[in-house]
Design a protein around this motif. Structure first.
Motif, short mmCIF file in Angstrom:
data_model
loop_
_atom_site.label_atom_id
_atom_site.label_comp_id
_atom_site.label_asym_id
_atom_site.label_seq_id
_atom_site.Cartn_x
_atom_site.Cartn_y
_atom_site.Cartn_z
N THR A 323 0.86 -1.18 0.00
CA THR A 323 0.00 0.00 0.00
C THR A 323 0.89 1.23 0.00
O THR A 323 2.11 1.14 -0.07
CB THR A 323 -0.97 -0.03 1.22
OG1 THR A 323 -1.99 0.95 1.04
CG2 THR A 323 -0.23 0.21 2.52
N GLY A 325 1.51 5.37 -1.70
CA GLY A 325 1.55 5.93 -3.05
C GLY A 325 2.46 5.17 -3.99
O GLY A 325 2.18 5.04 -5.18
N LYS A 328 1.31 2.13 -6.38
CA LYS A 328 0.46 2.34 -7.55
C LYS A 328 1.19 2.05 -8.87
O LYS A 328 0.57 2.08 -9.93
CB LYS A 328 -0.06 3.78 -7.56
CG LYS A 328 -0.95 4.10 -6.36
CD LYS A 328 -1.24 5.58 -6.24
CE LYS A 328 -2.11 6.07 -7.37
NZ LYS A 328 -2.47 7.50 -7.20
N GLN A 330 2.78 0.11 -11.96
CA GLN A 330 2.33 -1.08 -12.66
C GLN A 330 3.22 -2.28 -12.35
O GLN A 330 4.43 -2.16 -12.21
CB GLN A 330 2.33 -0.84 -14.17
CG GLN A 330 1.38 0.25 -14.64
CD GLN A 330 1.50 0.49 -16.13
OE1 GLN A 330 1.78 -0.42 -16.90
NE2 GLN A 330 1.28 1.73 -16.55
N VAL A 346 -1.79 -5.49 -4.06
CA VAL A 346 -1.90 -4.06 -3.74
C VAL A 346 -3.25 -3.83 -3.07
O VAL A 346 -4.28 -4.31 -3.55
CB VAL A 346 -1.78 -3.19 -5.00
CG1 VAL A 346 -1.96 -1.72 -4.65
CG2 VAL A 346 -0.42 -3.43 -5.67
N TYR A 348 -6.00 -1.11 -0.77
CA TYR A 348 -6.40 0.25 -0.44
C TYR A 348 -7.66 0.18 0.42
O TYR A 348 -8.33 -0.86 0.47
CB TYR A 348 -6.63 1.08 -1.70
CG TYR A 348 -7.58 0.46 -2.70
CD1 TYR A 348 -8.94 0.74 -2.67
CD2 TYR A 348 -7.12 -0.41 -3.69
CE1 TYR A 348 -9.82 0.18 -3.58
CE2 TYR A 348 -7.98 -0.98 -4.60
CZ TYR A 348 -9.34 -0.68 -4.55
OH TYR A 348 -10.21 -1.26 -5.44
N SER A 363 -7.71 5.05 -2.54
CA SER A 363 -6.42 4.91 -3.19
C SER A 363 -5.41 4.45 -2.15
O SER A 363 -5.51 4.82 -0.97
CB SER A 363 -5.97 6.25 -3.81
OG SER A 363 -4.65 6.19 -4.26
N SER A 364 -4.44 3.67 -2.60
CA SER A 364 -3.44 3.16 -1.66
C SER A 364 -2.65 4.28 -1.00
O SER A 364 -2.15 4.12 0.11
CB SER A 364 -2.50 2.20 -2.38
OG SER A 364 -1.84 2.85 -3.45
N GLU A 365 -2.54 5.43 -1.64
CA GLU A 365 -1.77 6.53 -1.07
C GLU A 365 -2.46 7.16 0.13
O GLU A 365 -1.84 7.92 0.88
CB GLU A 365 -1.50 7.60 -2.13
CG GLU A 365 -2.75 8.29 -2.66
CD GLU A 365 -2.44 9.27 -3.76
OE1 GLU A 365 -1.26 9.58 -3.95
OE2 GLU A 365 -3.38 9.72 -4.43
#
Length: 439
Positions: A323, A325, A328, A330, A346, A348, A363-365
Motif C-alpha cells: 500500500t 503511493g 500504484k 504497474q 496491492v 487500499y 487509493s493506496s496513497e
C-alpha cells in the motif's frame, strides 16, 4: 451528538487532512483535503514553517466542508530512525492465589517504557508477544489466571524523541492540539488488512515518498516493524539521473508509464520536450522500466531481509500486502512476489469506510490517513469518550455509554499509557504513544 475524528498525515510528498464520522458501525468520511508537502524529509518534520504552509490551507478547506473547527487531531509518525527491539521482563506477585487483573498486566507492561535506549531515543510502543505464568508457557492473555511468577516477551518500537516533538510543534503552531501520535505502518495496516490475514500472518509494506514502512503481523499480534530508507522519491531520482531529465518529467514518467517489470513493458518511446531550445529526448518504456525495477528490487530485497530477521518468514500465510503511493506503479505485485517469495497484492481502504462520494480516498496513497481515523475511533471507544463537532471538535467523557449533560472542557488531563496491542484485531488495537505532556 455527532462522533467525529480528525487526523493529519504528514507525508514526505503530501499532507492529508481527513475527518470521519461514526454512524452506526460504519465510518463515513465527511472531510478530506490534501496538498503537496514541504519541509518533511523521509517522514520527519524538518522545517516547521514550511510544513505549516502546507497544512493551513488544507485544514481550512476541510473545516469549511465539515462546518466545524478542528481542535484536536491524530497524527502519524514514521521516519528511518524507527527501530524494533526484543526484550523480556518478569515480576513476582505477593499473593499467587489472587486472580491476575487487567490493571496488573497494564502496569507490568507500562514498566517497559523505562527500558534502556540510546541517547535521544524513546520507547514508542510496547507490544507483549506472550506470557509465562509459573509453569504455563506461551500464554496470549493471562488475565483471569493466578500464579506467583509472571514473565513476558516484548517487542519495543523505538524512535527519536525529537521527531515526535517536531510533529507536536507543528500541530500546536497550527492552532490544534495533538491528541495521539500513531505509528504510520500500524495506521496503514488498520485500513487495508483483513482479520483473516492478520490471523494467518501477513507482511504490510507501506511505500511512501521518503521511506517504505514494513509491519509484520501474525496470530493477530504485531511482531516486527522496520523502515526501509527508500521510497517513491528514490525511484523518481533514479529516473531523473538515468534519463537526464527534470524531476517533474521523471515523476510524470513514473506515474503515467512506469512499470516494475521490464519484460512487460511495451516497445514504445515517450517524447520529453527539450529544455532551452535543445532537441527533444526519446525515452523507451523498457529502459524506464529497468530503472524502476532496479530500485524496487533493492527495496524488496531489504524487505526480505527484515522478514527473515523477524523469524516469521514461514508463518506469513496471508502473504505481502502493498500500500502507499509507491504501490500504484504497474506490475509491482509481480515483482514483489518474485523477490520475496510471498504472494503479494496491492490494497487500499475499500471496505472499511464510506467515502461519501470522494472517490480519491479509495487509493493506496491514502491508507495511512484513513487508518489514523479508524485508530482514533478505536481509542475513543476504548476510553469511553466521544468526539463532538456540533460547534467544535472536543472530547466528552461518559460512563456506562451514557453521555454527560455538560460538555467536557477543551483541556484534557494527561492519561497513563495503556497496552492496546494484545491482539492486532479486536479490533486492531493501536497503543497510545504520547499524550500532550509526553510528546
Amino acid at each position: 451528538m455527532r462522533s467525529v475524528i480528525a487526523a493529519i498525515d504528514l507525508g514526505t510528498t503530501k499532507v492529508v487532512c481527513i475527518v470521519g464520522e461514526k454512524i452506526g458501525n460504519k465510518v463515513k468520511i465527511i472531510g478530506f483535503g490534501q496538498a503537496p508537502s514541504k519541509g518533511i524529509l523521509r517522514g520527519e518534520v524538518q522545517n516547521i514553517q514550511n510544513v505549516l504552509d502546507s497544512i493551513t490551507p488544507v485544514r481550512q478547506a476541510v473545516e469549511t466542508a465539515i462546518g466545524a473547527k478542528i481542535n484536536e487531531v491524530f497524527v502519524g509518525i514514521a521516519g528511518q530512525n524507527i527501530r524494533c527491539a526484543t526484550t523480556s521482563n518478569q515480576t513476582t506477585r505477593t499473593d499467587p492465589e489472587q486472580i491476575i487483573t487487567k490493571e496488573e498486566i497494564e502496569k507490568f507492561t507500562d514498566s517497559m517504557y523505562n527500558s534502556f535506549v540510546q541517547n535521544g531515543e524513546k520507547v514508542l510502543h510496547v507490544i507483549p508477544q506472550s506470557y509465562n505464568i509459573d509453569d504455563f508457557m506461551g500464554i496470549s492473555d493471562p488475565i483471569g489466571m493466578n500464579g506467583r511468577q509472571i514473565s513476558a516477551n516484548f517487542k519495543l518500537f523505538i524512535g527519536r524523541s525529537n521527531s515526535a516533538q517536531m510533529s507536536k510543534n507543528v500541530i500546536t503552531r497550527a492552532g490544534m492540539a495533538l491528541r495521539e501520535i500513531i505509528l504510520e505502518p500500524i495506521a496503514s495496516a488498520k485500513a487495508v488488512v483483513a482479520p483473516d490475514e492478520a490471523e494467518l500472518g501477513v507482511a504490510v509494506l507501506d511505500i511512501g515518498g521518503g521511506t517504505s514502512d514494513l509491519l509484520i503481523i501474525q496470530d493477530n499480534i504485531i511482531r516486527h516493524t522496520a523502515v526501509i530508507p527508500f521510497g517513491g522519491n528514490s525511484v523518481t531520482e533514479d529516473i531523473k539521473m538515468g534519463c537526464n531529465i527534470t524531476s517533474r518529467d521523471a515523476e510524470m514518467l513514473k506515474v503515467q508509464f512506469g512499470s516494475c517489470c521490464p519484460d512487460f513493458a511495451r516497445q514504445k518511446k515517450i517524447i520529453i520536450p527539450g529544455i532551452g531550445g535543445r532537441s527533444n529526448k526519446e525515452i523507451g518504456l523498457p529502459t524506464l522500466s529497468k530503472i524502476i525495477a532496479a530500485r524496487m528490487e533493492e527495496i524488496f530485497e531489504a524487505v526480505s531481509y527484515e522478514i527473515e530477521k523477524s523469524g516469521y518468514k514461514n508463518r506469513l500465510n496471508g502473504g505481502l500486502v502493498l500500500t502507499g503511493g509507491g504501490a500504484k506503479m504497474q506490475d509491482i505485485a509481480q515483482l514483489a512476489t518474485r523477490v520475496t517469495g510471498l504472494e503479494a497484492k496491492v490494497a487500499y481502504p475499500d471496505e472499511c469506510i464510506d467515502c461519501n462520494g470522494m472517490s480519491e480516498i479509495m487509493s493506496s496513497e491514502n491508507s495511512t490517513a484513513v487508518g489514523l481515523v479508524l485508530n482514533g475511533f478505536e481509542i475513543m471507544e476504548r476510553e469511553k469518550s466521544i468526539y463532538n463537532t456540533i460547534t467544535e471538535i472536543n472530547y466528552q467523557l461518559f460512563d456506562n455509554n451514557q453521555q454527560q449533560e455538560e460538555p467536557a472542557p477543551a483541556v484534557h488531563k494527561p492519561q497513563a499509557k495503556k497496552n492496546f496491542f494484545k491482539s492486532f484485531f479486536n479490533s486492531f488495537s493501536s497503543e497510545k504513544m504520547f499524550n500532550d505532556n509526553q510528546a
